[in-house]
Design a protein around this motif. Structure first.
Motif, PDB file in Angstrom:
ATOM      1  N   GLY A 119      75.683  -7.661 -31.939  1.00  0.00           N
ATOM      2  CA  GLY A 119      75.517  -6.214 -31.879  1.00  0.00           C
ATOM      3  C   GLY A 119      76.845  -5.484 -31.768  1.00  0.00           C
ATOM      4  O   GLY A 119      76.999  -4.360 -32.249  1.00  0.00           O
ATOM      5  N   LYS A 120      77.810  -6.149 -31.133  1.00  0.00           N
ATOM      6  CA  LYS A 120      79.123  -5.537 -30.932  1.00  0.00           C
ATOM      7  C   LYS A 120      80.007  -5.631 -32.178  1.00  0.00           C
ATOM      8  O   LYS A 120      80.668  -4.670 -32.560  1.00  0.00           O
ATOM      9  CB  LYS A 120      79.820  -6.232 -29.751  1.00  0.00           C
ATOM     10  N   ILE A 121      80.026  -6.805 -32.847  1.00  0.00           N
ATOM     11  CA  ILE A 121      80.957  -7.010 -33.965  1.00  0.00           C
ATOM     12  C   ILE A 121      80.296  -6.889 -35.332  1.00  0.00           C
ATOM     13  O   ILE A 121      80.987  -6.747 -36.348  1.00  0.00           O
ATOM     14  CB  ILE A 121      81.682  -8.364 -33.858  1.00  0.00           C
ATOM     15  N   GLY A 122      78.961  -6.952 -35.389  1.00  0.00           N
ATOM     16  CA  GLY A 122      78.256  -6.824 -36.661  1.00  0.00           C
ATOM     17  C   GLY A 122      78.027  -8.159 -37.353  1.00  0.00           C
ATOM     18  O   GLY A 122      78.631  -9.177 -37.014  1.00  0.00           O
ATOM     19  N   ILE A 157      76.699 -18.128 -37.580  1.00  0.00           N
ATOM     20  CA  ILE A 157      76.536 -17.744 -38.986  1.00  0.00           C
ATOM     21  C   ILE A 157      75.948 -16.347 -39.123  1.00  0.00           C
ATOM     22  O   ILE A 157      76.184 -15.653 -40.126  1.00  0.00           O
ATOM     23  CB  ILE A 157      75.664 -18.784 -39.724  1.00  0.00           C
ATOM     24  N   GLU A 158      75.204 -15.892 -38.116  1.00  0.00           N
ATOM     25  CA  GLU A 158      74.611 -14.550 -38.181  1.00  0.00           C
ATOM     26  C   GLU A 158      75.650 -13.451 -37.993  1.00  0.00           C
ATOM     27  O   GLU A 158      75.356 -12.278 -38.212  1.00  0.00           O
ATOM     28  CB  GLU A 158      73.490 -14.405 -37.155  1.00  0.00           C
ATOM     29  N   THR A 161      70.674  -4.397 -32.347  1.00  0.00           N
ATOM     30  CA  THR A 161      70.242  -4.794 -31.004  1.00  0.00           C
ATOM     31  C   THR A 161      69.894  -3.600 -30.123  1.00  0.00           C
ATOM     32  O   THR A 161      70.536  -2.551 -30.186  1.00  0.00           O
ATOM     33  CB  THR A 161      71.324  -5.638 -30.318  1.00  0.00           C
ATOM     34  N   HIS A 162      68.871  -3.816 -29.283  1.00  0.00           N
ATOM     35  CA  HIS A 162      68.405  -2.801 -28.336  1.00  0.00           C
ATOM     36  C   HIS A 162      68.063  -3.492 -27.026  1.00  0.00           C
ATOM     37  O   HIS A 162      67.624  -4.642 -27.007  1.00  0.00           O
ATOM     38  CB  HIS A 162      67.158  -2.094 -28.876  1.00  0.00           C
ATOM     39  N   ASP A 163      68.227  -2.772 -25.947  1.00  0.00           N
ATOM     40  CA  ASP A 163      67.788  -3.271 -24.650  1.00  0.00           C
ATOM     41  C   ASP A 163      66.276  -3.498 -24.709  1.00  0.00           C
ATOM     42  O   ASP A 163      65.536  -2.677 -25.243  1.00  0.00           O
ATOM     43  CB  ASP A 163      68.140  -2.238 -23.561  1.00  0.00           C
ATOM     44  N   ALA A 164      65.839  -4.641 -24.164  1.00  0.00           N
ATOM     45  CA  ALA A 164      64.410  -4.955 -24.198  1.00  0.00           C
ATOM     46  C   ALA A 164      63.569  -3.860 -23.542  1.00  0.00           C
ATOM     47  O   ALA A 164      62.397  -3.670 -23.895  1.00  0.00           O
ATOM     48  CB  ALA A 164      64.148  -6.294 -23.522  1.00  0.00           C
ATOM     49  N   LYS A 165      64.146  -3.121 -22.610  1.00  0.00           N
ATOM     50  CA  LYS A 165      63.415  -2.053 -21.920  1.00  0.00           C
ATOM     51  C   LYS A 165      62.993  -0.937 -22.857  1.00  0.00           C
ATOM     52  O   LYS A 165      62.086  -0.154 -22.537  1.00  0.00           O
ATOM     53  CB  LYS A 165      64.279  -1.473 -20.805  1.00  0.00           C
ATOM     54  N   GLU A 166      63.653  -0.846 -24.020  1.00  0.00           N
ATOM     55  CA  GLU A 166      63.358   0.241 -24.955  1.00  0.00           C
ATOM     56  C   GLU A 166      62.125  -0.022 -25.816  1.00  0.00           C
ATOM     57  O   GLU A 166      61.691   0.857 -26.556  1.00  0.00           O
ATOM     58  CB  GLU A 166      64.565   0.472 -25.877  1.00  0.00           C
TER      59      GLU A 166
END
Length: 423
Positions: free
Chosen positions: A184-187, A219-220, A281-286
């Motif tokens: 999520g940070k680097i893509g 790899i992702e 990516t998202h926080d699971a709380k969302e």
């Protein structure tokens, strides 16, 4: 010449004192891997090399793990092709159904990979073995044919990115959350053709299963490989699984990196990667309003015993939501047996889950959990591209086993810590 551990491993394989990023080298291989889908293509290309025998029958591993037990006639033919080739060539490490497991969980479990090895596999998630201090990477099927014939392959030496890890995870957070946090940070192209190297005092707080998960998804982020230092935890794992003597490589102080990231494990929340990229990516709380139809807990990313333990802890005493199908897939026969001995399978059955034999089936929309149009799945697999698990209008949400299990009970995406606190 200051070198990274990855460069040192490749230099050893190339018979050189050192190598530089971008350099083209021919390196000796310690292991060549294929599954029934990719091997069948490689085997058809095999005659073009004019070889009477493979380069080393003890350094080739063949695993029918994707569509097995055979899902249809085509899958049966692929497995038959590989089975007959293995018998003809005297391949030592051919694992038939009943003994096979998902390849990237099976090879470390069988002690077939050790630190310092150069491993190639006709499967993109071969980068998993970087968790053991090896250089491992995915290749195409024709490259696999060349590798089986010669025991060598060309490589372009990758440059490296360093991730300094500190701290300790909060409850119900794991290696899957960390790699989603990083992507999520680097893509998804943030480490394109690079080696992702992990270091720092926080490494000791990552279990070996965490490390396998993190390396698996290199790899992702577009990476060529991943690398973890060989510490006492890794050495213990290698000893317990009967691996051959390790060759331990460390990066030099002052080695060059394209980028350096500092990550405190305490900052990593339970994450979910929404469709249709692992970087989304998202926080699971969302996710409390995102209704789901299916949960898959397994795969080469998260089908090990600690993953099943995390899921069982959440599911114990609960029932899967009536609108949800929850599919549990132990990664190997050994994991399956251990889960049975620990009582996890009983917990899953009592919760209303279905338990599968080891297979990659649902991860790539093959079988054992294909999605219909409009259906949503929370999965512990590694990819959520359009149509990855079935119909092109279905959706895959990537998550940890704990998040997936909590979501299975509530029928919507659920943060596992909030779930357990409200238990």
């Amino acid at each position: 010449m200051k070198s990274t551990a990855t460069e040192k491993i490749l230099a050893r394989g190339a018979g050189k004192e050192y190598v530089k990023p971008g350099e083209l080298i021919m390196a000796d291989l310690d292991l060549v891997l294929g599954n029934e889908i990719t091997s069948s293509v490689a085997i058809k290309e095999w005659p073009k090399f004019g070889k009477e025998k493979v380069f080393d029958k003890d350094k080739i591993v063949l695993t029918p793990d994707h569509f097995t037990p055979n899902k249809d006639i085509k899958a049966a033919e692929q497995c038959k092709c590989m089975r007959e080739f293995a018998k003809k060539e005297g391949i030592k490490n051919y694992f038939e159904v009943g003994r096979v497991g998902i390849e990237h969980a099976l090879l470390p479990e069988k002690g077939l990979v050790t630190a310092g090895d150069i491993v190639v596999g006709a499967d993109s998630h071969t980068c998993t073995y970087g968790a053991l201090g090896a250089f491992s990477t995915g290749i195409g099927s024709t490259d696999m044919a060349a590798a089986m014939a010669t025991g060598k392959l060309w490589f372009k030496v990758p440059s490296s990115i360093k991730f300094n890890i500190s701290g300790k995870f909060r409850p119900y957070v794991s290696g899957k959350d960390l790699i989603l946090y990083i992507i999520g940070k680097i893509g998804v192209d943030g480490a394109l053709y690079k080696a992702m190297e992990y270091t720092g005092e926080g490494i000791k707080n990552l279990s070996m299963d965490d490390r396998f998960t993190i390396a698996n998804m290199a790899i992702e982020a577009g990476a060529k490989s991943a690398f973890f230092p060989v510490d006492e935890n890794a050495l213990k794992y290698l000893r317990e699984h009967g691996a051959k003597e390790p060759r331990i490589y460390t990066s030099d102080e002052g080695a060059e990196y394209d980028a350096v990231y500092d990550i405190n494990l305490e900052d990593v929340p339970s994450l979910v990667a929404y469709p249709h990229l692992p970087e989304n990516t998202h926080d699971a709380k969302e996710g409390k309003n995102i209704k789901i139809d299916q949960v898959v807990i397994g795969s080469c990313t998260n089908g090990r015993i600690s993953d099943l333990k995390a899921a069982a802890e959440i599911l114990d005493g609960h029932k899967v939501h009536p609108d949800v199908r929850c599919i549990i897939i132990p990664a190997t026969q050994r994991v399956y047996k251990e889960a049975m001995e620990n009582g996890y399978l009983e917990i899953f059955l009592d919760a209303g889950c279905v338990i599968s034999a080891p297979t990659c089936g649902p991860c790539l929309g093959g079988h054992m959990g294909v999605l219909a149009k409009g259906e949503r799945c929370v999965s512990t697999t590694n990819r959520n591209f359009i149509g990855r698990m079935g119909d092109k209008e279905s959706e895959v949400y990537l998550a940890s086993p704990a998040t997936a299990a909590a979501s299975a009970v509530n029928g919507v995406i659920t943060d596992p810590r909030e779930f357990m606190e409200g238990k």
